[in-house]
Design an enzyme around this catalytic site. Structure first.
Site, PDB file in Angstrom:
ATOM      1  N   LYS A  70       4.553  -5.354 -50.234  1.00  0.00           N
ATOM      2  CA  LYS A  70       4.461  -3.895 -50.354  1.00  0.00           C
ATOM      3  C   LYS A  70       3.030  -3.381 -50.516  1.00  0.00           C
ATOM      4  CE  LYS A  70       9.070  -3.225 -52.336  1.00  0.00           C
ATOM      5  NZ  LYS A  70       9.841  -2.538 -53.381  1.00  0.00           N
ATOM      6  N   ASP A 106      10.889   4.079 -52.984  1.00  0.00           N
ATOM      7  CA  ASP A 106      11.418   3.506 -54.233  1.00  0.00           C
ATOM      8  C   ASP A 106      11.506   4.557 -55.346  1.00  0.00           C
ATOM      9  OD1 ASP A 106      11.813   0.893 -53.325  1.00  0.00           O
ATOM     10  OD2 ASP A 106       9.753   0.307 -53.765  1.00  0.00           O
TER      11      ASP A 106
END
Ligand code: ATR
Length: 278
Positions: A70, A106
């Site tokens: 990420k 997220d």
């Protein structure tokens, strides 16, 4: 269902075999009769750049990133949204006119899960206490700040990490020494575990909830087990609780809509994931 014109997306991880995303996205593709597929992509860190360069040439419409990619993905995209920039991590890439757009869904996934399960979060917006200061904590910190929580406390085993996260995000974030948690619990209106503690195969979260404000909302980003010991203990003390699996579902919705052009049905998604895992 998959023709020569199918839209292809996937998830890059190393390893990637643990990912629940292929099951979830393909469930939605089937439900919506979409000509498309979502595949696990086992990409080693040293191959990430190559993967980013080549996949659009092969017609991929985008992909998700999971551990450990990420943070590295942030530097490999052409544009990033404000959440990805602040969090310092990209979990979703959309290929648009040949460009790679990096997003972080997220944080939005964390809040949408709470709103779906709890409804109006206003009563809980006074004092949030986050446990942990790692990668997942950054997304939660961004989400709580965006939602306008009045005070956001970060407690972490390694206090310096909590301090640096609080400093980076600025007010209303503040680092709280781990040993001061019990004294703070009566005032806390939202307690969230962002550490891996309590996850199957990990050490338990050794924290007494004896002092917890019974009007607090308690949530856990650990979803294996779905009902973590933290949530069970909190409910015994009268708290409202929310499980964390919905964060996975809601973070997936945005990417799915961007890649495949339709909003998936979230109603049975958690149940479906649990059934696949059993
Ligand atoms: P992630 O990206 O999943 O958040 P991470 O960046 O490795 O993973 O962060 C893990 C978090 O869990 C950290 O807050 C870590 O605390 P430290 O910063 O002190 O390492 C916390 N954590 C992991 N194991 C722990 C343990 N045994 N006790 C307390 N905290 C722990």
């Amino acid at each position: 269902m998959i023709s020569g014109k199918a839209r292809i997306a996937g998830v890059m991880g190393w390893p990637v075999s643990h990912s629940l995303s292929p099951a979830l996205h393909n469930h939605w593709l089937t439900q919506l009769h979409i000509d498309g597929a979502y595949i696990p992509l086992s990409v080693a860190p040293e191959e990430l750049e190559n993967a980013f360069r080549l996949l659009p040439k092969f017609g991929f419409v985008g992909w998700n990133l999971t551990v450990p990619h990420k943070e590295a993905a942030l530097k490999l995209v052409d544009e990033v949204d404000s959440a990805a920039k602040a969090i310092g991590a990209v979990n979703t890439v959309v290929v648009k006119d040949g460009k790679l757009i990096g997003k972080n869904t997220d944080a939005g996934g964390f809040i949408s899960n709470l709103k779906q399960k709890i409804g109006d979060l206003t009563p809980y917006k006074k004092t949030a206490l986050m446990l942990g200061a790692g990668g997942a904590a950054r997304a939660v910190a961004y989400a709580l700040k965006e939602e306008g929580f009045e005070t956001i406390l970060i407690a972490n085993r390694t206090h310096a990490r909590a301090q640096s996260l609080a400093k980076e995000f600025g007010a209303p974030m503040r680092a709280l020494p781990w040993e001061e948690i019990p004294g703070m619990l009566p005032q806390v209106t939202l307690l969230v575990n962002t550490t891996t503690l309590g996850m199957e195969g990990q050490p338990p979260l050794a924290l007494s909830l004896d002092n917890i404000n019974p009007a607090a909302l308690v949530t856990d980003i650990v979803y294996r087990p779905l009902e973590t010991p933290l949530l069970i203990e909190a409910r015994k003390r009268g708290c409202v609780t929310a499980t964390g699996l919905g964060m996975l579902v809601f973070q997936a919705v945005n990417g799915f809509a961007a890649w495949f052009g339709k909003l998936p049905d979230i109603e049975d998604a958690e149940e479906y994931i649990v059934s696949q895992r059993a």
